[in-house]
Design a protein around this motif. Structure first.
Motif, PDB file in Angstrom:
ATOM      1  N   ARG A  26       0.814  -1.212   0.000  1.00 58.66           N
ATOM      2  CA  ARG A  26       0.000   0.000   0.000  1.00 58.66           C
ATOM      3  C   ARG A  26       0.852   1.268   0.000  1.00 58.66           C
ATOM      4  O   ARG A  26       0.357   2.364   0.248  1.00 58.66           O
ATOM      5  N   ARG A  27       2.136   1.119  -0.269  1.00 53.61           N
ATOM      6  CA  ARG A  27       3.038   2.262  -0.371  1.00 53.61           C
ATOM      7  C   ARG A  27       2.994   3.148   0.876  1.00 53.61           C
ATOM      8  O   ARG A  27       2.951   4.368   0.807  1.00 53.61           O
ATOM      9  N   THR A  28       2.940   2.515   2.068  1.00 62.48           N
ATOM     10  CA  THR A  28       2.968   3.295   3.300  1.00 62.48           C
ATOM     11  C   THR A  28       4.392   3.688   3.672  1.00 62.48           C
ATOM     12  O   THR A  28       4.595   4.480   4.588  1.00 62.48           O
ATOM     13  N   LEU A  29       5.376   3.112   2.979  1.00 61.05           N
ATOM     14  CA  LEU A  29       6.766   3.534   3.153  1.00 61.05           C
ATOM     15  C   LEU A  29       7.122   4.527   2.056  1.00 61.05           C
ATOM     16  O   LEU A  29       6.838   4.292   0.887  1.00 61.05           O
ATOM     17  N   SER A  30       7.752   5.615   2.421  1.00 59.66           N
ATOM     18  CA  SER A  30       8.226   6.566   1.419  1.00 59.66           C
ATOM     19  C   SER A  30       9.594   6.102   0.914  1.00 59.66           C
ATOM     20  O   SER A  30      10.241   5.259   1.539  1.00 59.66           O
ATOM     21  N   MET A  32      12.230   7.667   1.176  1.00 60.95           N
ATOM     22  CA  MET A  32      13.205   8.001   2.221  1.00 60.95           C
ATOM     23  C   MET A  32      13.204   6.954   3.323  1.00 60.95           C
ATOM     24  O   MET A  32      14.249   6.667   3.910  1.00 60.95           O
ATOM     25  N   ASP A  33      12.037   6.356   3.604  1.00 58.17           N
ATOM     26  CA  ASP A  33      12.000   5.244   4.554  1.00 58.17           C
ATOM     27  C   ASP A  33      12.837   4.077   4.037  1.00 58.17           C
ATOM     28  O   ASP A  33      13.533   3.401   4.799  1.00 58.17           O
ATOM     29  N   GLU A  34      12.756   3.845   2.727  1.00 58.41           N
ATOM     30  CA  GLU A  34      13.551   2.775   2.125  1.00 58.41           C
ATOM     31  C   GLU A  34      15.043   3.088   2.247  1.00 58.41           C
ATOM     32  O   GLU A  34      15.856   2.181   2.495  1.00 58.41           O
ATOM     33  N   VAL A  35      15.396   4.361   2.068  1.00 63.03           N
ATOM     34  CA  VAL A  35      16.792   4.776   2.237  1.00 63.03           C
ATOM     35  C   VAL A  35      17.254   4.485   3.665  1.00 63.03           C
ATOM     36  O   VAL A  35      18.341   3.942   3.886  1.00 63.03           O
ATOM     37  N   LEU A  81      11.185  14.028   0.078  1.00 67.51           N
ATOM     38  CA  LEU A  81      10.995  12.649  -0.382  1.00 67.51           C
ATOM     39  C   LEU A  81       9.896  11.965   0.410  1.00 67.51           C
ATOM     40  O   LEU A  81       9.098  11.204  -0.130  1.00 67.51           O
ATOM     41  N   ASP A  82       9.852  12.219   1.717  1.00 70.33           N
ATOM     42  CA  ASP A  82       8.825  11.606   2.563  1.00 70.33           C
ATOM     43  C   ASP A  82       7.427  11.995   2.096  1.00 70.33           C
ATOM     44  O   ASP A  82       6.502  11.179   2.112  1.00 70.33           O
ATOM     45  N   ASP A  83       7.262  13.256   1.691  1.00 66.93           N
ATOM     46  CA  ASP A  83       5.941  13.770   1.312  1.00 66.93           C
ATOM     47  C   ASP A  83       5.647  13.622  -0.179  1.00 66.93           C
ATOM     48  O   ASP A  83       4.576  14.024  -0.635  1.00 66.93           O
ATOM     49  N   ASP A 176      10.894   3.934 -13.596  1.00 68.34           N
ATOM     50  CA  ASP A 176      10.641   4.502 -12.272  1.00 68.34           C
ATOM     51  C   ASP A 176       9.162   4.393 -11.907  1.00 68.34           C
ATOM     52  O   ASP A 176       8.805   4.052 -10.778  1.00 68.34           O
ATOM     53  N   GLU A 177       8.310   4.691 -12.872  1.00 60.35           N
ATOM     54  CA  GLU A 177       6.876   4.642 -12.593  1.00 60.35           C
ATOM     55  C   GLU A 177       6.419   3.228 -12.271  1.00 60.35           C
ATOM     56  O   GLU A 177       5.579   3.012 -11.394  1.00 60.35           O
ATOM     57  N   LEU A 178       6.990   2.238 -12.964  1.00 57.20           N
ATOM     58  CA  LEU A 178       6.543   0.857 -12.783  1.00 57.20           C
ATOM     59  C   LEU A 178       7.184   0.174 -11.577  1.00 57.20           C
ATOM     60  O   LEU A 178       6.588  -0.729 -10.990  1.00 57.20           O
ATOM     61  N   THR A 179       8.397   0.588 -11.210  1.00 58.95           N
ATOM     62  CA  THR A 179       9.090  -0.104 -10.120  1.00 58.95           C
ATOM     63  C   THR A 179       9.122   0.679  -8.825  1.00 58.95           C
ATOM     64  O   THR A 179       9.312   0.092  -7.756  1.00 58.95           O
ATOM     65  N   LEU A 180       8.939   2.013  -8.876  1.00 59.47           N
ATOM     66  CA  LEU A 180       9.096   2.823  -7.669  1.00 59.47           C
ATOM     67  C   LEU A 180       7.826   3.566  -7.275  1.00 59.47           C
ATOM     68  O   LEU A 180       7.559   3.747  -6.085  1.00 59.47           O
TER      69      LEU A 180
END
Length: 204
Positions: A26-30, A32-35, A81-83, A176-180
């Protein structure tokens, strides 16, 4: 609040991998969270980029990009990045600029609502600007760095060579659109699993 309870007896590395896995659909991680997660696995758990890619079931390029952002992207710009005000692609380009200038560059991109291609053109023009006056003018009007459609340009490249960079840029944006940036939250769980498998294969 819906929660998932995991066995805390697992190693810290496994727990961090589960954290990413649980929040990804659900893309609750931004980004920057992944970083932050990748940096933790590198600094705290002493894993190599290849090991991190295997643990997180991601491609090596995905890991390398987030490590680059973690090391070179100014920490005060993390909220962008977070927002979602900056994409990973644009943040990656900003990270190649001097750290002391990153804030002004990023704020100009956000303030003018530049898309990825416009932001990349702006940053490229800023890097090669001959003097401070030109750079200040670009910060005030970053879209001035993007050629208008049909604008004449002088190039030593032939027509085919001139076309290829645009195709590379288009393909990179699509990746980027398909993977990120693809939000799968509206799909059913079986559909999400299939699409996530496609994403992982494409990222690899």
């Amino acid at each position: 609040v819906p929660v998932v309870v995991e066995d805390a007896a697992d190693s810290p590395v496994v727990c961090k991998a589960r954290l990413l896995e649980a929040n990804t659909p659900r893309r609750t991680l931004s980004p920057m969270d992944e970083v932050r997660l990748v940096r933790s696995l590198t600094d705290d758990d002493q894993l190599s980029p290849t090991q991190i890619a295997k643990v997180l079931n991601r491609g090596r390029a995905w890991v390398d990009r987030r490590l680059t952002l973690g090391r070179r992207f100014s920490a005060e710009l993390a909220p962008h990045l977070d927002d979602g005000r900056l994409s990973v692609t644009v943040a990656d380009a900003v990270a190649t600029c001097p750290r002391g200038e990153q804030k002004r560059l990023a704020e100009s991109i956000v303030r003018h609502g530049l898309r990825s291609r416009e932001a990349e053109a702006f940053l490229s023009a800023w890097r090669i600007a001959p003097d401070a006056v030109t750079r200040e003018a670009l910060l005030r009007d970053p879209r001035g760095a993007t050629p208008q459609p049909g604008a004449p340009s002088v190039s030593s490249l032939g027509p085919t060579a001139r076309e290829l960079p645009a195709r590379f840029a288009h393909t990179e944006r699509a990746l980027d659109e398909l993977t990120l940036e693809l939000d799968l939250s509206g799909f059913s769980e079986p559909e999400q699993r299939v699409l996530q498998a496609c994403q992982r294969r494409l990222a690899a």
